[in-house]
Design a protein around this motif. Structure first.
Motif, PDB file in Angstrom:
ATOM      1  N   LEU A 101       7.222  -1.054  33.433  1.00 10.27           N
ATOM      2  CA  LEU A 101       5.978  -0.709  32.754  1.00 10.27           C
ATOM      3  C   LEU A 101       5.265   0.413  33.508  1.00 10.27           C
ATOM      4  CD1 LEU A 101       4.528  -4.236  31.817  1.00 10.27           C
ATOM      5  CD2 LEU A 101       5.423  -2.508  30.250  1.00 10.27           C
ATOM      6  N   PHE A 102       4.576   1.266  32.771  1.00  7.39           N
ATOM      7  CA  PHE A 102       3.819   2.335  33.413  1.00  7.39           C
ATOM      8  C   PHE A 102       2.674   2.766  32.489  1.00  7.39           C
ATOM      9  CE2 PHE A 102       7.133   4.249  30.875  1.00  7.39           C
ATOM     10  CZ  PHE A 102       6.512   5.291  30.228  1.00  7.39           C
ATOM     11  N   CYS A 103       1.655   3.348  33.097  1.00  8.39           N
ATOM     12  CA  CYS A 103       0.528   3.909  32.343  1.00  8.39           C
ATOM     13  C   CYS A 103       0.843   5.353  32.004  1.00  8.39           C
ATOM     14  CB  CYS A 103      -0.758   3.835  33.167  1.00  8.39           C
ATOM     15  SG  CYS A 103      -1.319   2.146  33.517  1.00  8.39           S
ATOM     16  N   ASN A 104       0.594   5.726  30.763  1.00  7.25           N
ATOM     17  CA  ASN A 104       0.960   7.063  30.292  1.00  7.25           C
ATOM     18  C   ASN A 104       0.155   8.160  30.990  1.00  7.25           C
ATOM     19  OD1 ASN A 104       2.881   6.160  28.433  1.00  7.25           O
ATOM     20  ND2 ASN A 104       1.289   5.759  26.892  1.00  7.25           N
ATOM     21  N   LYS A 105       0.795   9.299  31.193  1.00  4.97           N
ATOM     22  CA  LYS A 105       0.092  10.461  31.753  1.00  4.97           C
ATOM     23  C   LYS A 105      -0.946  10.934  30.748  1.00  4.97           C
ATOM     24  CE  LYS A 105       4.203  13.226  30.508  1.00  4.97           C
ATOM     25  NZ  LYS A 105       5.155  12.104  30.436  1.00  4.97           N
ATOM     26  N   THR A 106      -2.031  11.450  31.283  1.00  4.06           N
ATOM     27  CA  THR A 106      -3.145  11.835  30.409  1.00  4.06           C
ATOM     28  C   THR A 106      -4.081  12.799  31.129  1.00  4.06           C
ATOM     29  OG1 THR A 106      -4.977  10.990  29.062  1.00  4.06           O
ATOM     30  CG2 THR A 106      -4.593   9.901  31.159  1.00  4.06           C
ATOM     31  N   PHE A 107      -4.882  13.471  30.356  1.00  5.69           N
ATOM     32  CA  PHE A 107      -5.951  14.323  30.893  1.00  5.69           C
ATOM     33  C   PHE A 107      -7.262  13.774  30.336  1.00  5.69           C
ATOM     34  CE2 PHE A 107      -8.601  18.276  30.323  1.00  5.69           C
ATOM     35  CZ  PHE A 107      -8.965  18.377  31.661  1.00  5.69           C
ATOM     36  N   ASP A 108      -8.124  13.297  31.216  1.00  6.22           N
ATOM     37  CA  ASP A 108      -9.357  12.641  30.770  1.00  6.22           C
ATOM     38  C   ASP A 108     -10.578  13.563  30.831  1.00  6.22           C
ATOM     39  OD1 ASP A 108      -9.798  12.880  33.456  1.00  6.22           O
ATOM     40  OD2 ASP A 108     -10.107  10.743  33.842  1.00  6.22           O
ATOM     41  N   TRP A 148      -3.690  13.005  35.105  1.00  4.65           N
ATOM     42  CA  TRP A 148      -3.035  11.808  35.629  1.00  4.65           C
ATOM     43  C   TRP A 148      -1.573  11.768  35.206  1.00  4.65           C
ATOM     44  CZ3 TRP A 148      -6.107   9.300  38.945  1.00  4.65           C
ATOM     45  CH2 TRP A 148      -7.493   9.515  38.822  1.00  4.65           C
ATOM     46  N   PRO A 149      -0.672  11.539  36.163  1.00  6.29           N
ATOM     47  CA  PRO A 149       0.766  11.445  35.823  1.00  6.29           C
ATOM     48  C   PRO A 149       1.110  10.033  35.341  1.00  6.29           C
ATOM     49  CG  PRO A 149       0.469  11.212  38.190  1.00  6.29           C
ATOM     50  CD  PRO A 149      -0.910  11.467  37.616  1.00  6.29           C
ATOM     51  N   ASP A 150       2.333   9.876  34.858  1.00  6.89           N
ATOM     52  CA  ASP A 150       2.812   8.516  34.569  1.00  6.89           C
ATOM     53  C   ASP A 150       2.762   7.698  35.849  1.00  6.89           C
ATOM     54  OD1 ASP A 150       3.438   8.903  31.844  1.00  6.89           O
ATOM     55  OD2 ASP A 150       5.282   9.953  32.407  1.00  6.89           O
ATOM     56  N   SER A 151       2.197   6.464  35.765  1.00  7.52           N
ATOM     57  CA  SER A 151       1.955   5.674  36.978  1.00  7.52           C
ATOM     58  C   SER A 151       2.471   4.258  36.785  1.00  7.52           C
ATOM     59  CB  SER A 151       0.452   5.627  37.287  1.00  7.52           C
ATOM     60  OG  SER A 151      -0.082   6.944  37.368  1.00  7.52           O
ATOM     61  N   PRO A 152       3.156   3.709  37.784  1.00  5.31           N
ATOM     62  CA  PRO A 152       3.717   2.348  37.660  1.00  5.31           C
ATOM     63  C   PRO A 152       2.610   1.310  37.545  1.00  5.31           C
ATOM     64  CG  PRO A 152       3.921   3.165  39.913  1.00  5.31           C
ATOM     65  CD  PRO A 152       3.468   4.318  39.087  1.00  5.31           C
ATOM     66  N   ALA A 153       2.890   0.246  36.798  1.00  2.87           N
ATOM     67  CA  ALA A 153       1.909  -0.817  36.568  1.00  2.87           C
ATOM     68  C   ALA A 153       1.567  -1.524  37.876  1.00  2.87           C
ATOM     69  CB  ALA A 153       2.458  -1.809  35.546  1.00  2.87           C
ATOM     70  N   GLY A 202     -10.240  15.294  49.548  1.00  3.42           N
ATOM     71  CA  GLY A 202     -10.580  14.046  48.875  1.00  3.42           C
ATOM     72  C   GLY A 202      -9.667  13.750  47.698  1.00  3.42           C
ATOM     73  N   VAL A 203      -9.784  12.531  47.174  1.00  3.45           N
ATOM     74  CA  VAL A 203      -8.966  12.108  46.035  1.00  3.45           C
ATOM     75  C   VAL A 203      -9.839  11.425  45.002  1.00  3.45           C
ATOM     76  CG1 VAL A 203      -6.853  11.840  47.394  1.00  3.45           C
ATOM     77  CG2 VAL A 203      -8.409   9.896  47.129  1.00  3.45           C
ATOM     78  N   VAL A 204      -9.374  11.465  43.764  1.00  6.37           N
ATOM     79  CA  VAL A 204      -9.972  10.689  42.679  1.00  6.37           C
ATOM     80  C   VAL A 204      -8.948   9.617  42.299  1.00  6.37           C
ATOM     81  CG1 VAL A 204      -9.135  12.356  40.982  1.00  6.37           C
ATOM     82  CG2 VAL A 204     -10.968  10.770  40.350  1.00  6.37           C
ATOM     83  N   ARG A 205      -9.441   8.392  41.984  1.00 10.46           N
ATOM     84  CA  ARG A 205      -8.516   7.258  41.816  1.00 10.46           C
ATOM     85  C   ARG A 205      -8.674   6.620  40.444  1.00 10.46           C
ATOM     86  NH1 ARG A 205      -9.463   3.145  46.492  1.00 10.46           N
ATOM     87  NH2 ARG A 205     -11.621   3.344  45.766  1.00 10.46           N
ATOM     88  N   ARG A 206      -7.549   6.092  39.977  1.00  7.71           N
ATOM     89  CA  ARG A 206      -7.502   5.252  38.782  1.00  7.71           C
ATOM     90  C   ARG A 206      -6.591   4.060  39.085  1.00  7.71           C
ATOM     91  NH1 ARG A 206      -6.544   7.531  32.706  1.00  7.71           N
ATOM     92  NH2 ARG A 206      -8.654   8.254  32.229  1.00  7.71           N
ATOM     93  N   ARG A 207      -6.790   2.972  38.352  1.00 15.59           N
ATOM     94  CA  ARG A 207      -5.954   1.783  38.545  1.00 15.59           C
ATOM     95  C   ARG A 207      -5.129   1.533  37.272  1.00 15.59           C
ATOM     96  NH1 ARG A 207      -6.785  -2.448  41.999  1.00 15.59           N
ATOM     97  NH2 ARG A 207      -8.972  -1.815  42.291  1.00 15.59           N
ATOM     98  N   CYS A 208      -3.821   1.419  37.487  1.00 13.26           N
ATOM     99  CA  CYS A 208      -2.926   1.093  36.364  1.00 13.26           C
ATOM    100  C   CYS A 208      -2.706  -0.424  36.358  1.00 13.26           C
ATOM    101  CB  CYS A 208      -1.589   1.812  36.517  1.00 13.26           C
ATOM    102  SG  CYS A 208      -0.433   1.519  35.148  1.00 13.26           S
ATOM    103  N   GLY A 209      -3.100  -1.086  35.275  1.00 14.26           N
ATOM    104  CA  GLY A 209      -3.014  -2.544  35.191  1.00 14.26           C
ATOM    105  C   GLY A 209      -1.582  -3.051  35.092  1.00 14.26           C
ATOM    106  N   SER A 210      -1.435  -4.346  35.296  1.00 14.20           N
ATOM    107  CA  SER A 210      -0.093  -4.955  35.249  1.00 14.20           C
ATOM    108  C   SER A 210       0.498  -4.917  33.844  1.00 14.20           C
ATOM    109  CB  SER A 210      -0.173  -6.407  35.735  1.00 14.20           C
ATOM    110  OG  SER A 210      -1.106  -7.142  34.951  1.00 14.20           O
ATOM    111  N   ASP A 211      -0.344  -4.680  32.839  1.00 11.05           N
ATOM    112  CA  ASP A 211       0.137  -4.613  31.456  1.00 11.05           C
ATOM    113  C   ASP A 211       0.531  -3.194  31.043  1.00 11.05           C
ATOM    114  OD1 ASP A 211      -2.385  -3.578  31.563  1.00 11.05           O
ATOM    115  OD2 ASP A 211      -3.209  -4.735  29.887  1.00 11.05           O
ATOM    116  N   GLY A 212       0.461  -2.254  31.995  1.00 11.41           N
ATOM    117  CA  GLY A 212       0.833  -0.874  31.678  1.00 11.41           C
ATOM    118  C   GLY A 212      -0.272  -0.090  30.999  1.00 11.41           C
ATOM    119  N   LEU A 213      -1.508  -0.574  31.107  1.00 13.11           N
ATOM    120  CA  LEU A 213      -2.662   0.130  30.538  1.00 13.11           C
ATOM    121  C   LEU A 213      -3.654   0.456  31.655  1.00 13.11           C
ATOM    122  CD1 LEU A 213      -3.282  -2.037  27.333  1.00 13.11           C
ATOM    123  CD2 LEU A 213      -2.106   0.176  27.477  1.00 13.11           C
ATOM    124  N   TRP A 214      -4.312   1.571  31.501  1.00 17.75           N
ATOM    125  CA  TRP A 214      -5.326   1.945  32.491  1.00 17.75           C
ATOM    126  C   TRP A 214      -6.468   0.948  32.468  1.00 17.75           C
ATOM    127  CZ3 TRP A 214      -3.765   5.360  35.874  1.00 17.75           C
ATOM    128  CH2 TRP A 214      -2.886   6.385  35.515  1.00 17.75           C
TER     129      TRP A 214
END
Length: 429
Positions: free
Chosen positions: A55-62, A67-72, A93-105
């Motif tokens: 499972l992975f979260c889809n790459k996107t531009f918010d 954001w690249p494809d990221s493992p759950a 510095g970095v900006v962060r996002r969390r990819c959930g266990s269900d493959g959704l941001w």
């Protein structure tokens, strides 16, 4: 809906913040870099293949970061976007996002995608300093708006007085009247220019297209025209100072008789000379720096097209001013025991009278150019320049019209005549 929310989030974070602390130039550069960042992200999204397993979260531009494809089940860290105006301070510095266990941001309590960008924000100390500078500049603007408005009203009345009374019609007062008119046009041009800048940069931004439209050449035409007119009026004002100095020099020192034909030369000097510099400056701006409202001078060499004639006129005025003071001082000192025992006081009065007439205040910061002044000195220069320039029209109108004995005599005569006519009409009835 999520796309619109992200767009508004970006605008609130960058564009609205920029209107508080930076100039239109930085806003334009930031937008261009943001567009480039978005295009680079779109290429990455189109060209990079998705993961083959898991499972992975889809790459996107918010609208803020790419954001690249990221493992759950993982937190994703990417570098702060390079389009930020303060990027050099947060490049590590970095900006962060969390990819959930269900493959959704992962989303926050408000239902929006969670994102931690604290490391990419501007330092609070820098932001507070820039906010202080913004507040200071707002105060300066209020100051010179009041000054120009006051000067505008008093100058219009003074011009009407000089042109209304036939006995006041002479070469000296004609030159005064043109100086008053140049002050009026300068004050009006500054107020109009500020209005056009507000209209251009103060538009409400609701979507990306609004920013693109705001930064277009078509949208900037109005404030560019206002900028050109203002530069012409400022130069005309300085060259009518020059005309005043030349006239007084010719009367007191050169002893040249000024007839009506020579008055035409003053018209050419005051209203014609500025065109010799404003037209080339406009052409250079169109060809070399055709950006936003022409309020920012990227290449200071081009700005010398406007700066040089102002400095030249100011220096010549100062030399004439010193020459005239020397003549006045010698004449008053020679007669101090007979006709002018208070010659020092009269000399001081003559000096204070000539300073606003010749624009001598310009010499104070003549060598303190914009490139050389920084920090507190720059703010001091800006304050005194704006204060004196905006209220100078009011001072000139008072000294050379309202406090002029010749003008007062004519006003009193007109008032007596008006009272006499009124009494005759009343008695006749």
């Amino acid at each position: 809906m999520d796309r619109a929310q992200n767009t508004i989030a970006l605008i609130c974070l960058v564009f609205l913040k920029l209107t508080m602390v930076v100039s239109g130039k930085i806003l334009e550069e930031t937008y261009r870099k943001w567009v480039q960042y978005k295009e680079d992200c779109s290429k990455m999204i189109d060209n990079e293949p998705p993961p083959q397993v898991g499972l992975f979260c889809n790459k996107t531009f918010d609208r803020y970061a790419c954001w690249p494809d990221s493992p759950a089940g993982f937190i994703v860290n990417i570098s702060c976007p390079y389009y930020l105006p303060w990027y050099d301070k947060v490049s590590q510095g970095v900006v962060r996002r969390r990819c959930g266990s269900d493959g959704l941001w992962v989303r926050d309590d408000r239902g929006e995608v969670w994102r931690d960008m604290t490391q990419c924000e501007e330092e609070k100390e820098v932001a507070s300093h820039e906010l202080w500078v913004k507040q200071l500049m707002v105060s300066f603007r209020m100051l010179y708006t009041v000054g120009y408005s006051t000067s505008l009203s008093t100058l219009i009345m003074a011009l009407i007085i000089l042109l209304s009374f036939r006995k006041l019609h002479c070469t000296r007062n004609y030159i005064h009247a043109n100086l008053f008119l140049s002050f009026i046009l300068r004050a009006a041009a500054v107020i109009v220019k500020d209005t056009m800048l507000d209209r251009h940069w103060g538009r409400e931004i609701l979507k990306q297209d609004d920013v693109s439209e705001m930064l277009s050449h078509e949208a900037a035409i109005g404030c560019r025209v206002a900028q050109v007119i203002m530069q012409y009026c400022v130069l005309a004002n300085h060259y009518w100072f020059f005309g005043e100095a030349v006239y007084l020099y010719s009367v007191l020192i050169a002893s040249v008789f000024i007839d009506n034909n020579k008055y035409l030369s003053y018209i050419c000097l005051g209203w014609g000379t500025p065109l010799l510099f404003v037209v080339p400056w406009t052409v250079v701006k169109i060809m070399k720096e055709n950006k936003e409202c022409w309020a920012v001078n990227e290449n200071m060499n081009y700005w010398w097209i406007i700066r040089f004639p102002v400095l030249f006129a100011s220096l010549i005025n100062f030399l004439i001013f010193m020459k005239i003071l020397k003549v006045i001082f010698s004449k008053l000192r020679a007669s101090n025991q007979n006709r002018y025992p208070d010659y020092k006081l009269r000399l001081a009065k003559a000096t204070l009278t000539l300073i606003p007439l010749f624009g001598i205040h310009e010499v104070i910061f003549i060598f303190a150019t914009d490139e050389q002044t920084t920090g507190v000195l720059r703010y001091i220069k800006v304050f005194f320049t704006l204060f004196i320039s905006s209220f100078q029209g009011f001072l000139v109108a008072v000294i050379y019209c309202y406090a002029n004995k010749e003008v007062q005599t004519e006003l009193k005569r007109k008032l007596r005549s008006w009272r006499t006519e009124t009494e005759i009409v009343c008695c006749g009835q």
